[in-house]
Design an enzyme around this catalytic site. Structure first.
Site, PDB file in Angstrom:
ATOM      1  N   ASP A   1       6.863  -4.316   5.782  1.00  0.00           N
ATOM      2  CA  ASP A   1       7.651  -3.101   5.651  1.00  0.00           C
ATOM      3  C   ASP A   1       6.724  -1.885   5.534  1.00  0.00           C
ATOM      4  O   ASP A   1       5.566  -2.007   5.120  1.00  0.00           O
ATOM      5  CB  ASP A   1       8.532  -3.174   4.402  1.00  0.00           C
ATOM      6  N   ARG A   2       7.268  -0.715   5.836  1.00  0.00           N
ATOM      7  CA  ARG A   2       6.484   0.519   5.798  1.00  0.00           C
ATOM      8  C   ARG A   2       5.766   0.704   4.455  1.00  0.00           C
ATOM      9  O   ARG A   2       4.587   1.071   4.404  1.00  0.00           O
ATOM     10  CB  ARG A   2       7.393   1.727   6.055  1.00  0.00           C
TER      11      ARG A   2
END
Length: 297
Positions: free
Chosen positions: A137-138
């Site tokens: 995920d970011r």
């Protein structure tokens, strides 16, 4: 098996491993689709004793198998700066991703990890498509695994799906953990009421996260998490469901001024090499947020 790789030629010394088997047996072992097998033959990219293979049913004895690795486009524009490579061998490389970076971004293609990986490959003369085997995920920092030779990408994909590539995470959560070890098995599905979010759902996909308590200090606990499956936001959703939200997780967690970023770190990857079967365990570079727990248990 022993091998040599030089100037786009990978020579595999089979030492009789495929005696009385066929070229197809070799290709199937490395998860080559029917289409890939057809293209390898048509493009004369697979050789036995330096002679192009014309039929996948060709019998093998003790011959060397050679794979030709043509130069290809990266499939992604190069960023200004390369990625931070922690580990590299003939078949893969492993990258440290900082929090705040997305793996791939179609809207801003020159400012994501794929573009940074393309820049690193360009600087090191690795002229093949940029191919990550998994995602982060970011806001998650840590290790991302990239395939370096297109031929072996399907094999790495299979290793991941069969849990033979192990990924370990550290999570900083708010709350007291009453158990030293526990397993989260809640199925995960999309949250229809929050865009981009997921939740525990009886109709979701099977998901399994193994968790162990490593340390505790003040209102926070440091957990070690091992993925048995790889669902989107899996650790974040599972821990929130257990009343242990990750600090600074914008979707499922709680804000904390004691840490500057989201408290989730992919700190370790364990895998085997495709030809030698040698096991590797790769640890990420130290990350300062986790100094908070030094000396605590």
């Amino acid at each position: 098996m022993k091998y040599e790789i030089n100037h786009g030629r990978l020579v595999i010394h089979t030492a009789g491993r495929y005696r009385n088997k066929t070229v197809a047996d070799f290709l199937n072992e490395y998860c080559q689709s029917d289409r890939n097998q057809y293209l390898l033959i048509q493009n004369r990219q697979i050789l036995v004793n330096d002679e192009p293979v014309r039929d996948v049913h060709q019998k093998l004895t003790d011959e060397d198998i050679t794979l030709l690795i043509p130069e290809e486009e990266y499939g992604w524009p190069c960023a200004d700066q390369p990625c931070n490579v922690i580990y590299e061998d003939a078949f893969c490389y492993i990258v440290h991703k900082d929090a705040g970076y997305i793996i791939h971004d179609d809207a801003n293609p020159e400012h994501c990890l794929m573009a940074m990986a393309a820049k690193w490959q360009d600087e090191h003369g690795i002229r093949v498509p940029v191919r990550p085997i998994h995602r982060l995920d970011r806001d998650t920092q840590g290790l991302v695994f990239f395939s370096k030779i297109p031929f072996f990408q399907p094999w790495f994909d299979r290793q991941l799906s069969e849990k033979k590539i192990q990924r370990h995470y550290l999570a900083i959560v708010k709350g007291k953990c009453p158990q030293d070890r526990f397993t989260c098995n809640g199925k995960i599905g999309r949250d229809r009421h929050r865009n981009g979010a997921f939740r525990i759902s009886s109709t979701g996909q099977e998901a399994c996260t193994k968790v162990e308590k490593i340390a505790a200090r003040g209102p926070y606990t440091l957990l070690g998490c091992t993925l048995e499956t790889g669902r989107t936001h899996q650790i974040r959703v599972h821990l929130a469901d257990k009343g242990l939200p990750i600090v600074n997780d914008p979707l499922y967690g709680v804000k904390s001024k004691d840490f500057r970023i989201m408290g989730l770190w992919a700190d370790e990857i364990e895998f085997r090499s495709p030809l030698t079967n040698k096991k590797h365990k790769i640890h990420d570079i130290p990350v300062s947020e986790y100094d908070y727990f030094k000396g605590e248990k």
